[in-house]
Design an enzyme around this catalytic site. Structure first.
Site, PDB file in Angstrom:
ATOM      1  CG  HIS A 106       0.294  -4.062  -5.305  1.00 19.76           C
ATOM      2  ND1 HIS A 106      -0.346  -3.085  -4.593  1.00 19.76           N
ATOM      3  CD2 HIS A 106      -0.693  -4.816  -5.863  1.00 19.76           C
ATOM      4  CE1 HIS A 106      -1.655  -3.249  -4.698  1.00 19.76           C
ATOM      5  NE2 HIS A 106      -1.899  -4.295  -5.478  1.00 19.76           N
ATOM      6  CD  GLU A 107      -0.120  -6.208  -9.568  1.00 22.51           C
ATOM      7  OE1 GLU A 107      -0.884  -7.161  -9.343  1.00 22.51           O
ATOM      8  OE2 GLU A 107      -0.508  -5.025  -9.613  1.00 22.51           O
ATOM      9  CG  HIS A 110      -2.401  -9.130  -5.695  1.00 18.37           C
ATOM     10  ND1 HIS A 110      -3.028  -8.871  -4.502  1.00 18.37           N
ATOM     11  CD2 HIS A 110      -2.491  -7.988  -6.420  1.00 18.37           C
ATOM     12  CE1 HIS A 110      -3.473  -7.619  -4.508  1.00 18.37           C
ATOM     13  NE2 HIS A 110      -3.148  -7.062  -5.648  1.00 18.37           N
TER      14      HIS A 110
HETATM   15 ZN   LIG Z   1      -3.625  -5.094  -6.223  1.00 17.68          ZN
END
Ligand SMILES: [Zn+2]
Length: 207
Positions: A106-107, A110
């Site tokens: 997830h990170e 980003h």
């Molecule tokens: Zn997030």
């Protein structure tokens, strides 16, 4: 973090959490197909302007394209990303290595998004950009996996999966200090959902 005011038992637990977090992180960055894939694609894009030029002082991962650091966190978060710092993994928040794999992926999405989009304003100040990267991170990381193995093509377009992605993205945007209300978070996520959800880059390059 200071160690003041902590009991001996708390300090021992913290040291244990940290060791486990670093072990899982090192295993995942070496062996996890999704984590390795994302790291490779991150390394192909130029770093954001405020990324540290040299590896951060004391970086635990100088061999990776961005620092990935284990640290204790409050119970409301599992991880975070900031261009000047890299990825934070909350060492006291992981139930399993699989759980950490989802949070780390997830990170990393980003991190990849920031390098690709090069936002002019700071990351958190553009709610639409924030909503878009949260939708993509929830969609592509396995956060909304439905108890199945990681095969995006099969699950990515079911209604249940979409609802999970939307709900979690709204929670993340609502937690942005620049977002005034839950209603605003809902509105912004709904506005960008149809354009951001189908964008599965960089994954579509391999399928
Ligand atoms: Zn997030």
């Amino acid at each position: 973090m200071t160690n003041e005011g902590k009991t001996q038992a708390e300090l021992e637990q913290e040291a244990k959490d940290c060791k486990r977090c670093q072990k899982w992180r090192d295993e995942l960055t070496r062996d996890s197909p999704i984590v390795r894939f994302l790291l490779t694609h991150i390394s192909l894009l130029p770093p954001p302007p405020d990324a540290p030029l040299a590896p951060l002082e004391g970086s635990q991962t100088p061999h990776l394209p961005l620092p990935i650091t284990c640290s204790p966190c409050p119970p409301t978060m599992a991880g975070g990303y900031a261009s000047g710092l890299g990825v934070l993994l909350c060492q006291n928040r992981f139930m399993s290595r699989k759980h950490m794999e989802d949070a780390l992926s997830h990170e990393l999405i980003h991190a990849w998004d920031e390098r690709r989009f090069k936002p002019k304003r700071r990351w958190g100040e553009d709610l639409r950009a924030h909503a878009c990267t949260e939708i993509r991170a929830e969609n592509l990381s396995g956060d909304c996996r439905l108890g199945r193995e990681f095969t995006r093509r099969n699950w990515a377009f079911t209604k249940q999966h979409q609802a999970c992605v939307r709900r979690r993205a709204i929670l993340s945007v609502a937690a942005n200090p620049n977002c005034k209300s839950r209603e605003e978070a809902e509105r912004v996520v709904n506005e960008v959902f149809d354009s951001c959800f189908p964008d599965t880059r960089p994954f579509d390059e391999i399928y």
